[in-house]
Design an enzyme around this catalytic site. Structure first.
Site, PDB file in Angstrom:
ATOM      1  N   THR A  12       0.818  -1.207   0.000  1.00  0.00           N
ATOM      2  CA  THR A  12       0.000   0.000   0.000  1.00  0.00           C
ATOM      3  C   THR A  12       0.856   1.264   0.000  1.00  0.00           C
ATOM      4  O   THR A  12       0.665   2.166  -0.821  1.00  0.00           O
ATOM      5  CB  THR A  12      -0.928   0.005   1.224  1.00  0.00           C
ATOM      6  OG1 THR A  12      -1.778  -1.154   1.166  1.00  0.00           O
ATOM      7  CG2 THR A  12      -1.794   1.245   1.243  1.00  0.00           C
ATOM      8  N   VAL A  13       1.820   1.327   0.912  1.00  0.00           N
ATOM      9  CA  VAL A  13       2.659   2.520   1.011  1.00  0.00           C
ATOM     10  C   VAL A  13       3.664   2.574  -0.134  1.00  0.00           C
ATOM     11  O   VAL A  13       3.862   3.628  -0.754  1.00  0.00           O
ATOM     12  CB  VAL A  13       3.387   2.558   2.367  1.00  0.00           C
ATOM     13  CG1 VAL A  13       4.338   3.757   2.445  1.00  0.00           C
ATOM     14  CG2 VAL A  13       2.376   2.620   3.510  1.00  0.00           C
ATOM     15  N   LYS A 102       7.967   1.419  11.993  1.00  0.00           N
ATOM     16  CA  LYS A 102       7.960   1.764  13.418  1.00  0.00           C
ATOM     17  C   LYS A 102       8.473   0.634  14.295  1.00  0.00           C
ATOM     18  O   LYS A 102       9.129   0.875  15.313  1.00  0.00           O
ATOM     19  CB  LYS A 102       6.565   2.170  13.852  1.00  0.00           C
ATOM     20  CG  LYS A 102       5.505   1.114  13.552  1.00  0.00           C
ATOM     21  CD  LYS A 102       4.109   1.630  13.791  1.00  0.00           C
ATOM     22  CE  LYS A 102       3.071   0.623  13.318  1.00  0.00           C
ATOM     23  NZ  LYS A 102       3.051   0.496  11.847  1.00  0.00           N
ATOM     24  N   GLY A 131       1.658   8.805  10.195  1.00  0.00           N
ATOM     25  CA  GLY A 131       1.317   8.874   8.780  1.00  0.00           C
ATOM     26  C   GLY A 131       1.752  10.183   8.153  1.00  0.00           C
ATOM     27  O   GLY A 131       2.933  10.513   8.102  1.00  0.00           O
ATOM     28  N   ILE A 133       1.227  13.172   9.275  1.00  0.00           N
ATOM     29  CA  ILE A 133       1.415  14.268  10.230  1.00  0.00           C
ATOM     30  C   ILE A 133       2.911  14.510  10.425  1.00  0.00           C
ATOM     31  O   ILE A 133       3.638  13.591  10.802  1.00  0.00           O
ATOM     32  CB  ILE A 133       0.783  13.935  11.593  1.00  0.00           C
ATOM     33  CG1 ILE A 133      -0.697  13.599  11.441  1.00  0.00           C
ATOM     34  CG2 ILE A 133       0.980  15.077  12.573  1.00  0.00           C
ATOM     35  CD1 ILE A 133      -1.325  13.041  12.700  1.00  0.00           C
ATOM     36  N   GLY A 184     -11.714  -2.091   6.025  1.00  0.00           N
ATOM     37  CA  GLY A 184     -10.284  -2.023   5.799  1.00  0.00           C
ATOM     38  C   GLY A 184      -9.541  -1.149   6.787  1.00  0.00           C
ATOM     39  O   GLY A 184      -8.336  -0.931   6.645  1.00  0.00           O
ATOM     40  N   GLU A 187      -6.971  -4.703  10.507  1.00  0.00           N
ATOM     41  CA  GLU A 187      -6.444  -5.902   9.870  1.00  0.00           C
ATOM     42  C   GLU A 187      -7.287  -7.117  10.250  1.00  0.00           C
ATOM     43  O   GLU A 187      -8.040  -7.107  11.230  1.00  0.00           O
ATOM     44  CB  GLU A 187      -4.994  -6.132  10.303  1.00  0.00           C
ATOM     45  CG  GLU A 187      -4.055  -4.989  10.000  1.00  0.00           C
ATOM     46  CD  GLU A 187      -3.735  -4.873   8.513  1.00  0.00           C
ATOM     47  OE1 GLU A 187      -4.007  -5.833   7.769  1.00  0.00           O
ATOM     48  OE2 GLU A 187      -3.232  -3.815   8.103  1.00  0.00           O
ATOM     49  N   LYS A 202       5.155   3.452  18.571  1.00  0.00           N
ATOM     50  CA  LYS A 202       5.232   4.855  18.159  1.00  0.00           C
ATOM     51  C   LYS A 202       5.622   5.772  19.310  1.00  0.00           C
ATOM     52  O   LYS A 202       6.439   6.682  19.138  1.00  0.00           O
ATOM     53  CB  LYS A 202       3.885   5.278  17.552  1.00  0.00           C
ATOM     54  CG  LYS A 202       3.570   4.562  16.245  1.00  0.00           C
ATOM     55  CD  LYS A 202       2.147   4.844  15.788  1.00  0.00           C
ATOM     56  CE  LYS A 202       1.821   4.109  14.500  1.00  0.00           C
ATOM     57  NZ  LYS A 202       0.411   4.302  14.089  1.00  0.00           N
TER      58      LYS A 202
END
Length: 434
Positions: A12-13, A102, A131, A133, A184, A187, A202
């Protein structure tokens, strides 16, 4: 000057990063000077959301790191291994690294920073927390002149979505989790989110940056939301609070040898409805930094997803690319966080920390119960802010207590005494309160 990018992972990323690099029009001019040279994937035949030439793809991630045409390595495969080894391999080759991982940074950040310092390359991690931010760079640079007193945040979008729905609809945790999985937002195996592990990763990173010292990730007290009941969310609302999964890093002072004393934790928390973090809903994240002399600064926005996270990844790539241009292709790159400058930090014993608390007790409905509960709290010097009895049925009652700030050890001792009262059927819930 064109700068070659090697991409480890095209999920995805990774696909979001590849799309940005492949479509530079309308973006920062420096994006047009970035060229995707090699991409590591698990299966080259799998359909992908972004079209890439076949010669760019490989199933060998080490080939991406070792490719002489790759100047910057971007790691977005996730997990601990082979991600850690690939990051260290890139550093050893003198290549700067951008990662959104992370889990690796929370556990091996000091090792990676030391390797980067020794080799003189950057490892940038903006996408690892929050994300889209921008929080990592502000903590390292913009807020560097401050004494950071506290960093607290809602840094897991899945749990915040669930809690927001529970509060607005009165829905049960299990029902909202199932809906979040269907949409979605969660998970298939949601444990890392709902048990608090993701947020603990985090806050470990944020605490390390805020206080300049390594945090032992496994020592962070962590509690998720899987045992939270809808009635506690409802009672909190009636008492003027909202419930959020909060990650907190707080500076409590220094030992005589200069070691920083920190209280770092993750747990569901009652926030007053006028608290800056109380209005953060849905999948959004927010981080509140409190320091001297800046005061309170809050960072808010989407905390996950292809768009926000890939935005942060490419921002880090541009940061490195801009430095390379300013210093020259062979210019020295001093890491932003040199391991040699790190302080000693330790987590304080949990019993010594000070908190306000919410307690829900299931008791028999008879005269004198509230008085006996109050006596147990009083013996341990636990001051009560409020005590309320909610609806009863069948000879049972639910009593909700909110305490003033008290040491964790005193609070737990009082709870143990309360649990032994014959009128108390169970200590049904305990939550922290701000």
């Amino acid at each position: 000057m064109t700068i070659g990018v090697g991409l480890l992972g095209l999920g995805t990323v990774g696909a979001g990063v590849a799309d940005i690099l492949s479509n530079p029009s309308g973006r920062h001019p420096l994006v047009g000077q970035l060229e995707l040279r090699r991409v590591a994937v698990r299966d080259v035949s799998r359909p992908r959301p972004v079209a890439l030439a076949d010669h760019l793809l490989t199933t060998d991630p080490e080939a991406v790191v070792d490719d002489p045409a790759v100047d910057i390595v971007v790691e977005v495969i996730g997990g601990l291994e082979p991600a850690r080894s690939l990051i260290l391999r890139a550093i050893a080759a003198g290549k700067p690294v951008v990662t959104a991982n992370k889990a690796v940074i929370a556990r091996y950040g000091q090792e990676i920073a030391a390797a980067a310092a020794a080799r003189g390359v950057y490892v940038l991690i903006e996408a690892a927390v929050g994300g889209g931010i921008p929080i990592i760079e502000p903590l390292k640079q913009s807020l560097g002149a401050n004494r950071i007193q506290r960093v607290s945040g809602i840094i897991n979008g899945t749990t915040n979505y669930i809690l927001s729905r529970m509060a607005s609809e009165g829905a049960a945790y299990g029902d909202v989790l199932a809906e979040a999985q269907r949409l979605g937002y969660a998970e298939a195996d949601p444990a890392a989110d709902v048990e608090g592990g993701d947020a603990a990763d985090k806050i470990s990173i944020l605490a390390t940056l805020a206080y300049g010292g390594s945090i032992e990730r496994s020592a962070i007290p962590t509690e998720g939301i899987s045992r939270l009941e809808a009635r506690d969310v409802d009672y909190a609302a009636q008492l003027g609070f909202v419930v959020k999964l909060l990650a907190v890093a707080e500076h409590l002072g220094s030992d005589p040898d200069g070691t920083e004393q920190l209280d770092v934790r993750v747990h569901p928390t009652l926030l007053p409805k006028d608290h800056p973090l109380a209005g953060v809903h849905g999948v959004n994240n927010a981080i509140l930094v409190e320091g001297e002399p800046v005061g309170q600064v809050m960072f808010y926005g989407p905390g996950a997803g292809a768009g926000p996270t890939s935005s942060a990844v490419v921002a880090d790539i541009l940061n490195i690319a801009g430095i390379r241009q300013a210093a020259g292709a062979n210019g020295a790159l001093d890491p932003l966080l040199a391991a040699g400058s790190w302080r000693q930090c330790r987590l304080v014993e949990s019993g010594l920390t000070q908190h306000r608390n919410y307690v829900r007790l299931e008791t028999t409905d008879e005269a004198g119960v509230i008085g006996r509960i109050g006596t147990c709290f009083g013996r341990e010097q636990v001051s009560i802010q409020s005590i309320v009895q909610f609806e009863t049925s069948g000879g049972a009652a639910e009593i909700v207590v909110i305490t003033h700030e008290v040491s964790e050890a005193s609070f737990r001792a009082a709870l143990a005494a309360i649990a032994d009262l014959p009128e108390v059927q169970t200590v049904a819930a305990t939550l922290r309160t701000l």
